[in-house]
Design a protein around this motif. Structure first.
Motif, PDB file in Angstrom:
ATOM      1  N   ASP A   1       0.564   9.058  -4.671  1.00 34.24           N
ATOM      2  CA  ASP A   1      -0.400  10.160  -4.235  1.00 34.24           C
ATOM      3  C   ASP A   1       0.504  11.366  -3.793  1.00 34.24           C
ATOM      4  O   ASP A   1       0.095  12.771  -4.216  1.00 34.24           O
ATOM      5  CB  ASP A   1      -1.309   9.810  -3.430  1.00 34.24           C
TER       6      ASP A   1
ATOM      7  N   GLU B   1       0.378   5.173  -1.555  1.00 29.96           N
ATOM      8  CA  GLU B   1       0.569   6.464  -1.148  1.00 29.96           C
ATOM      9  C   GLU B   1       1.460   7.389  -1.541  1.00 29.96           C
ATOM     10  O   GLU B   1       1.400   8.479  -1.856  1.00 29.96           O
ATOM     11  CB  GLU B   1       0.857   6.084   0.535  1.00 29.96           C
TER      12      GLU B   1
ATOM     13  N   THR C   1       1.021  -1.284  -0.055  1.00 38.21           N
ATOM     14  CA  THR C   1      -0.042   0.162   0.051  1.00 38.21           C
ATOM     15  C   THR C   1       0.823   1.197   0.001  1.00 38.21           C
ATOM     16  O   THR C   1       0.553   2.241  -0.639  1.00 38.21           O
ATOM     17  CB  THR C   1      -1.032  -0.001   1.425  1.00 38.21           C
ATOM     18  N   ARG C   2       1.986   1.296   0.473  1.00 34.19           N
ATOM     19  CA  ARG C   2       2.984   2.252   0.416  1.00 34.19           C
ATOM     20  C   ARG C   2       3.212   2.854  -1.045  1.00 34.19           C
ATOM     21  O   ARG C   2       3.294   4.080  -1.220  1.00 34.19           O
ATOM     22  CB  ARG C   2       4.511   2.011   1.025  1.00 34.19           C
TER      23      ARG C   2
END
Lengths: 302, 301
Positions: free
Chosen positions: A118, A115, A111-112
């Motif tokens: 973004d 992140e 998920t990093r």
């Protein structure tokens, strides 16, 4: 975060055959501020950064981050993030997959990847292959990769290369924000006006050696011509004679440029002699002038 | 974090990296396609070799000598070929390891590409920033290459076995499976796949230029066996006439892997199978050792 994220370069030397790329270089980079790493082309900036990151082996000396060499850090991506070259992803892989591969290798959750995409504003181009990225997008992907482990130290080699003015402003705000959070930010650049706007501290090198280190204000003020005074008067000849007698060095022209005397001394001398002044101002040297003066004659290909 | 955690991460990341470019389907496509072609060619050859001699001569001469006599020298050469090939065991070994010819080259190239892509695509900096210990990166790539070699062996052997069984059984020679010499050569083929993958990693670490490394490995593989054969033939004829001189051609890696899997003698003076294995292991260890040493000492970027 204090000493844990301090970069210390101690007597670092790198020789390639007869060429000394970095010559007994020592300096330190403190957390909580942006430190600009300046020097002419071939001054040894990139080699120094690569030695700090364990990619290039020093001939002698040592570089540490929080007291440990890069190789001794257990989870390096969670301590140091680096952007060394914009074009360092496989051309046939998407930006998203490039980051996910890095997550796996660094032991970070996938998920990093989303992140940091973004964070750098690259989410829209995430599923495009790297070969289709513009230089600015590549720089953003590089920064995204560096930020994966949320590191306390950032080392960036010419990150503004290829960015448009908006991108440069974005980068400036990002780096200032990261420093504000207490992180150590070391950034090399040859864009001196940009550095003056971005950096709190500077480390200036030439020919592989340290020329000057300190806050931008200190370094600028330390230079001989830091306090040059601009004067305009209807009686330039008389004033020139007067100022030279008082120990100043005067460049004549429509405006007189006075070195060696303060604004106050010039004003007092004119008043006493009854010479009218139409303008009296101190010329503040900028980083670019200081840089050029400090590294004068030391640039060039070696 | 333990060294084994570190290694596991590198392997997982390497597998992911391979999966996310076109490399994986290019390699697997080439692997499956060449195995299919070689299986069919091998099957046709096997059926010819297993015919009775009269029919064999007919096929080999394309019926050109129909009604006339075949020249005696030619006939004796054909007989020699027929005798060495007219054994269901020999044909079974050939068929079941038909995947070897190009398969070994492909796993070797895969090993080379795993290492040299880091330099060709300039990803080495990023890789060594994440995993600064270079030995761990090489070890991870090595494990990845070995895993892929095992998969490649499994898939291509399945193809070779299936088509081989169809040909042999269809020609009334049984499958020959269960005969230890045949089974062993299929398993030794696996060892060959693994060793060539390791060989590739070492070769790539030593010669980092992708084009130079892949082209020279391909030439070494394809021409090496023939060149070694010719060289030692010449030595045997003009310098020192002894059977062991001919046996020395096993020092060519391509010859060594053939010797390793072949239960029957490949050429005059052909050494036992274990010698082939030893030669391949020695090369793999040498290249890995030298490659790792070079990578540890060099500056990245």
């Amino acid at each position: 975060m204090a000493t844990e994220h301090r970069i210390v370069v101690d007597d670092l030397t790198k020789r390639y055959g007869d060429v000394v790329a970095v010559d007994q270089l020592s300096f330190s980079v403190e957390p909580g501020r942006v430190t600009g790493f300046l020097g002419p082309n071939g001054a040894g900036k990139t080699t120094t950064m690569r030695m700090v990151l364990g990619l290039v082996q020093p001939t002698s000396g040592r570089a540490t981050i929080g007291g440990r060499s890069y190789l001794e850090i257990d989870e390096p991506t969670q301590v140091v993030g680096a952007v060394l070259e914009a074009s360092s992803a496989h051309r046939g892989r998407t930006g998203h997959n490039h980051l996910r591969a890095a997550c796996i290798a660094a032991g970070l959750p996938m998920t990093r990847a989303d992140e940091v995409l973004d964070l750098v504003g690259l989410a829209a181009a995430a599923d495009r292959q790297f070969r289709g990225y513009s230089l600015g997008m590549r720089q953003r992907l590089g920064i995204a990769t560096a930020m994966l482990g949320d590191p306390g130290v950032l080392i960036l080699d010419e990150p503004a290369n290829g960015l448009d003015p908006e991108g440069i402003r974005w980068m400036r705000e990002l780096l200032r924000g990261l420093a504000h959070q207490g992180r150590t930010v070391l950034v090399s650049s040859h864009l001196l006006t940009e550095m003056q706007a971005l950096a709190d501290n500077v480390v200036i090198v030439a020919n592989g050696s340290l020329v000057r280190q300190g806050s931008v204000a200190e370094v600028v003020a330390s230079m001989s011509h830091a306090a040059r005074v601009e004067v305009r008067t209807p009686e330039p000849e008389r004033l020139t004679e007067l100022l030279v007698r008082a120990g100043g060095v005067v460049e004549t022209g429509p405006t007189l440029i006075v070195a060696g005397l303060t604004e106050q001394a010039v004003g007092d001398a004119a008043f006493t002699a009854g010479i009218p002044l139409h303008r009296l101002a101190t010329q503040q040297a900028d980083l670019e002038e200081v840089f050029l003066e400090l590294t004068h004659g030391k640039a060039g290909i070696r | 974090m333990t060294p084994s955690d570190r290694l596991r991460r590198v392997v997982r990341s390497e597998l992911f990296k391979l999966r996310t470019t076109s490399a994986w389907w290019q390699f697997s496509g080439a692997m499956v396609l060449t195995t299919l072609v070689l299986a069919i060619v091998g099957g046709v050859n096997a059926r010819t070799a297993l015919k009775p001699f009269a029919e064999y001569v007919q096929i080999r001469t394309h019926g050109r000598f129909h009604g006339a006599t075949v020249p005696p020298e030619f006939l004796s050469r054909l007989r020699g070929d027929w005798v060495s090939g007219h054994s269901a065991v020999t044909q079974a070994v050939t068929l079941y390891s038909a995947n070897q010819l190009i398969g070994l080259l492909l796993v070797c190239l895969l090993g080379i590409v795993l290492v040299t892509t880091e330099f060709a695509q300039r990803t080495a900096t990023s890789t060594f920033l994440i995993t600064p210990r270079r030995g761990t990166v090489v070890a991870g790539k090595l494990i990845t290459a070995v895993m892929l070699a095992v998969v490649a062996w499994f898939v291509t052997t399945l193809i070779s076995l299936t088509s081989g069984v169809l040909f042999l059984h269809g020609a009334g020679h049984g499958t020959q499976l269960g005969y230890w010499g045949v089974d062993r050569s299929v398993l030794l083929n696996l060892v060959a796949y693994i060793l060539w993958a390791i060989f590739g990693i070492g070769f790539g670490a030593l010669i980092r230029n992708q084009l130079v490394a892949t082209v020279s490995a391909t030439i070494l593989y394809l021409v090496g066996a023939g060149a070694a054969g010719a060289l030692f033939d010449l030595l045997n004829s003009y310098v020192l006439s002894a059977t062991w001189v001919l046996g020395l051609q096993v020092i060519a890696p391509a010859v060594a892997s053939q010797v390793m899997i072949s239960p029957t003698s490949l050429f005059t003076g052909s050494p036992p199978q274990w010698v082939g294995a030893a030669v391949l292991i020695a090369y793999s260890a040498l290249f890995i050792g030298l490659g790792l040493r070079r990578l540890r000492r060099s500056d990245i970027g």
